[in-house]
Design a protein around this motif. Structure first.
Motif, PDB file in Angstrom:
ATOM      1  N   LEU A 108       0.840  -1.294  -0.002  1.00  0.00           N
ATOM      2  CA  LEU A 108      -0.076   0.052  -0.023  1.00  0.00           C
ATOM      3  C   LEU A 108       0.826   1.231   0.112  1.00  0.00           C
ATOM      4  CD1 LEU A 108      -2.991   1.131   0.234  1.00  0.00           C
ATOM      5  CD2 LEU A 108      -2.533   1.169   2.663  1.00  0.00           C
ATOM      6  N   LEU A 109       1.893   1.203   0.724  1.00  0.00           N
ATOM      7  CA  LEU A 109       2.921   2.580   0.996  1.00  0.00           C
ATOM      8  C   LEU A 109       3.356   2.933  -0.061  1.00  0.00           C
ATOM      9  CD1 LEU A 109       3.848   2.219   4.686  1.00  0.00           C
ATOM     10  CD2 LEU A 109       2.502   3.671   3.689  1.00  0.00           C
ATOM     11  N   SER A 110       4.017   1.674  -1.022  1.00  0.00           N
ATOM     12  CA  SER A 110       4.663   1.934  -2.200  1.00  0.00           C
ATOM     13  C   SER A 110       3.625   2.562  -3.165  1.00  0.00           C
ATOM     14  CB  SER A 110       4.806   0.447  -2.828  1.00  0.00           C
ATOM     15  OG  SER A 110       3.790  -0.075  -3.424  1.00  0.00           O
ATOM     16  N   ARG A 111       2.561   2.887  -2.902  1.00  0.00           N
ATOM     17  CA  ARG A 111       1.628   3.574  -3.925  1.00  0.00           C
ATOM     18  C   ARG A 111       1.453   5.048  -3.746  1.00  0.00           C
ATOM     19  NH1 ARG A 111      -2.123  -1.274  -3.079  1.00  0.00           N
ATOM     20  NH2 ARG A 111      -1.399  -2.667  -4.847  1.00  0.00           N
ATOM     21  N   PHE A 112       2.219   5.194  -2.350  1.00  0.00           N
ATOM     22  CA  PHE A 112       2.267   6.891  -2.092  1.00  0.00           C
ATOM     23  C   PHE A 112       3.690   7.246  -2.565  1.00  0.00           C
ATOM     24  CE2 PHE A 112      -1.124   5.348   0.970  1.00  0.00           C
ATOM     25  CZ  PHE A 112      -1.551   6.471   1.083  1.00  0.00           C
ATOM     26  N   MET A 176      -7.251   9.107   0.534  1.00  0.00           N
ATOM     27  CA  MET A 176      -5.918   8.593  -0.033  1.00  0.00           C
ATOM     28  C   MET A 176      -5.510   7.282   0.080  1.00  0.00           C
ATOM     29  SD  MET A 176      -5.945  11.590  -1.467  1.00  0.00           S
ATOM     30  CE  MET A 176      -4.823  11.433  -2.623  1.00  0.00           C
ATOM     31  N   ASN A 177      -5.721   6.911   1.145  1.00  0.00           N
ATOM     32  CA  ASN A 177      -5.451   5.322   1.590  1.00  0.00           C
ATOM     33  C   ASN A 177      -6.425   4.332   0.829  1.00  0.00           C
ATOM     34  OD1 ASN A 177      -6.456   2.807   3.171  1.00  0.00           O
ATOM     35  ND2 ASN A 177      -4.482   3.279   4.308  1.00  0.00           N
ATOM     36  N   GLU A 178      -7.699   4.744   0.595  1.00  0.00           N
ATOM     37  CA  GLU A 178      -8.554   4.034  -0.209  1.00  0.00           C
ATOM     38  C   GLU A 178      -8.498   3.964  -1.564  1.00  0.00           C
ATOM     39  OE1 GLU A 178     -11.387   1.241  -0.256  1.00  0.00           O
ATOM     40  OE2 GLU A 178     -10.763   2.015   1.611  1.00  0.00           O
ATOM     41  N   LEU A 179      -8.046   5.107  -1.945  1.00  0.00           N
ATOM     42  CA  LEU A 179      -7.300   5.031  -3.506  1.00  0.00           C
ATOM     43  C   LEU A 179      -6.350   4.245  -3.677  1.00  0.00           C
ATOM     44  CD1 LEU A 179      -7.850   9.160  -3.992  1.00  0.00           C
ATOM     45  CD2 LEU A 179      -9.223   7.297  -5.272  1.00  0.00           C
ATOM     46  N   ALA A 180      -5.408   4.433  -2.834  1.00  0.00           N
ATOM     47  CA  ALA A 180      -4.115   3.360  -2.745  1.00  0.00           C
ATOM     48  C   ALA A 180      -4.569   1.895  -2.893  1.00  0.00           C
ATOM     49  CB  ALA A 180      -2.983   3.952  -1.651  1.00  0.00           C
ATOM     50  N   ARG A 181      -5.588   1.696  -2.021  1.00  0.00           N
ATOM     51  CA  ARG A 181      -5.971   0.326  -1.849  1.00  0.00           C
ATOM     52  C   ARG A 181      -6.416  -0.207  -3.326  1.00  0.00           C
ATOM     53  NH1 ARG A 181      -5.980  -1.946   3.222  1.00  0.00           N
ATOM     54  NH2 ARG A 181      -5.594  -0.550   4.673  1.00  0.00           N
ATOM     55  N   ARG A 182      -6.918   0.694  -3.990  1.00  0.00           N
ATOM     56  CA  ARG A 182      -7.518   0.475  -5.285  1.00  0.00           C
ATOM     57  C   ARG A 182      -6.540   0.449  -6.372  1.00  0.00           C
ATOM     58  NH1 ARG A 182     -13.894   1.479  -4.879  1.00  0.00           N
ATOM     59  NH2 ARG A 182     -14.152   1.499  -2.653  1.00  0.00           N
ATOM     60  N   GLY A 183      -5.297   0.691  -6.066  1.00  0.00           N
ATOM     61  CA  GLY A 183      -4.326   0.675  -7.138  1.00  0.00           C
ATOM     62  C   GLY A 183      -3.930   2.079  -7.679  1.00  0.00           C
ATOM     63  N   PRO A 218      -0.599  11.410  -9.484  1.00  0.00           N
ATOM     64  CA  PRO A 218      -1.974  11.336 -10.126  1.00  0.00           C
ATOM     65  C   PRO A 218      -2.927  11.856  -8.988  1.00  0.00           C
ATOM     66  CG  PRO A 218      -0.645   9.328 -10.755  1.00  0.00           C
ATOM     67  CD  PRO A 218       0.238  10.349  -9.637  1.00  0.00           C
ATOM     68  N   TYR A 219      -2.960  11.286  -7.518  1.00  0.00           N
ATOM     69  CA  TYR A 219      -4.019  11.929  -6.950  1.00  0.00           C
ATOM     70  C   TYR A 219      -3.315  12.498  -5.637  1.00  0.00           C
ATOM     71  CZ  TYR A 219      -7.830   9.376  -9.237  1.00  0.00           C
ATOM     72  OH  TYR A 219      -8.643   8.736 -10.193  1.00  0.00           O
ATOM     73  N   LEU A 220      -3.508  13.768  -5.265  1.00  0.00           N
ATOM     74  CA  LEU A 220      -2.619  14.632  -4.287  1.00  0.00           C
ATOM     75  C   LEU A 220      -3.442  15.232  -3.321  1.00  0.00           C
ATOM     76  CD1 LEU A 220       0.089  15.813  -3.586  1.00  0.00           C
ATOM     77  CD2 LEU A 220      -0.166  17.694  -5.039  1.00  0.00           C
ATOM     78  N   LEU A 221      -3.068  15.320  -2.198  1.00  0.00           N
ATOM     79  CA  LEU A 221      -3.646  15.819  -0.995  1.00  0.00           C
ATOM     80  C   LEU A 221      -2.747  16.879  -0.505  1.00  0.00           C
ATOM     81  CD1 LEU A 221      -5.887  16.395   1.343  1.00  0.00           C
ATOM     82  CD2 LEU A 221      -4.562  14.652   2.626  1.00  0.00           C
ATOM     83  N   LEU A 222      -3.203  17.995  -0.641  1.00  0.00           N
ATOM     84  CA  LEU A 222      -2.381  19.018  -0.296  1.00  0.00           C
ATOM     85  C   LEU A 222      -3.104  19.550   1.137  1.00  0.00           C
ATOM     86  CD1 LEU A 222      -2.210  21.324  -3.324  1.00  0.00           C
ATOM     87  CD2 LEU A 222      -0.350  20.203  -2.199  1.00  0.00           C
ATOM     88  N   ASP A 223      -2.159  19.319   2.333  1.00  0.00           N
ATOM     89  CA  ASP A 223      -2.684  19.643   3.710  1.00  0.00           C
ATOM     90  C   ASP A 223      -2.165  20.900   4.324  1.00  0.00           C
ATOM     91  OD1 ASP A 223      -3.924  18.543   6.139  1.00  0.00           O
ATOM     92  OD2 ASP A 223      -1.930  18.457   6.855  1.00  0.00           O
ATOM     93  N   SER A 224      -3.118  21.324   4.994  1.00  0.00           N
ATOM     94  CA  SER A 224      -2.898  22.636   5.856  1.00  0.00           C
ATOM     95  C   SER A 224      -2.601  23.814   4.688  1.00  0.00           C
ATOM     96  CB  SER A 224      -1.782  22.458   6.668  1.00  0.00           C
ATOM     97  OG  SER A 224      -2.091  21.333   7.780  1.00  0.00           O
TER      98      SER A 224
END
Length: 298
Positions: A108-112, A176-183, A218-224
């Motif tokens: 999972l972490l390899s997709r981050f 983001m975790n759920e997106l990563a779980r789906r590849g 591809p899918y990015l979270l910009l926090d704070s």
């Protein structure tokens, strides 16, 4: 020194007695007893497998009170000896439940592709967040998690700006975790830390590569967002560059902030009486609006 035949016979007899007593103790264990009954092992098969059974028991002793991979005292962490039977007892090594969990998490972490926040956040489950919201009867959190699950089921180009609420970062990390779980390939980016890292990398001439890495995820979270030390450089040369690239390439972008769009415009205005500054602040927020729908939580 010559060993007499009687001594050898005496040793063999003693070894046989030791083995028989040991086997009697071994079959008292539930797991060994179930293995024997399942495979209908004969006395001869048990005797032949004595060393394998001892190795199995010795290997499993440290596992009896283990609660996670970090507690594992073995050299081969997360691995256990298993027994199987086909004409004779086989001894194999397989991952235990914590070993399997670690392997799954590593995949999972390899997709981050970028994470300047924490592994703990990356491993937060959106389903767990939804269950937590339901248990707490938190209406706004329940609505948000439902909306995020719907997005994950049918991803779109436009993301969300989630503002307010103490759990906004955890909830969006769960998505983001759920997106990563789906590849999908994802990234967690704490904006204040990114700005500090880019600034620190000036001396090594690596600042553009770091920005390029973030803007291409591809899918990015910009926090704070809006909580960084806002300067003309951070706003116009780093953040604007990332947002522009993602708009042009239709890359889904998500944000969290303590501020709604209206207040973000104020946060990104360095000189309130300067009309050019006001326009630049309005411009950066308009880019955010092009990428995200605003969601306010309590």
């Amino acid at each position: 020194m010559m060993i007499k035949a009687g001594q050898i016979l005496s040793f063999d007899k003693e070894l046989e007695n030791t083995r028989n007593q040991s086997l009697q103790e071994l079959v008292k264990r539930q797991d060994i007893r179930e293995f024997v009954e399942k495979n209908h092992l004969t006395k001869k098969a048990l005797e032949d497998a004595w060393v394998d059974l001892l190795a199995y028991v010795d290997d499993h002793e440290p596992c009896l009170h283990c609660h996670g991979i970090n507690e594992c005292p073995k050299m081969n962490k997360g691995q256990q000896i298993t027994l199987s039977y086909e004409t004779y007892v086989h001894r194999d090594v397989k991952s235990c439940q914590y070993g399997l969990e670690k392997h799954e998490n590593d995949q999972l972490l390899s997709r981050f592709h970028y994470n300047n926040m924490s592994t703990r956040l990356a491993l937060i489950s959106l389903k767990d967040m939804a269950a937590e919201a339901m248990n707490k009867k938190d209406a706004s959190m329940m609505i948000l998690t439902k909306q995020l699950i719907e997005y994950v089921n049918r991803p779109q180009t436009k993301g969300f700006l989630v503002c307010g609420g103490p759990n906004r970062t955890r909830i969006m990390a769960g998505m983001m975790n759920e997106l990563a779980r789906r590849g999908y390939e994802v990234g967690l980016c704490h904006v204040p830390t990114l700005m500090a890292d880019v600034k620190a990398s000036f001396n090594s001439n690596e600042d553009t590569s770091l920005v390029d890495l973030v803007k291409n995820i591809p899918y990015l979270l910009l926090d704070s967002v809006g909580e960084e030390n806002v300067t003309n450089w951070s706003r116009d040369e780093v953040l604007a560059m990332i947002l522009d690239y993602r708009i042009l390439n239709e890359l889904p972008t998500f944000m969290t902030s303590a501020y709604v769009f209206e207040y973000l415009e104020t946060m990104y205005t360095n000189k309130c009486n300067d009309k050019r500054e006001q326009l630049r602040a309005k411009n950066i927020v308009s880019k955010m609006k092009a990428l995200c729908c605003e969601i306010i939580i309590d």
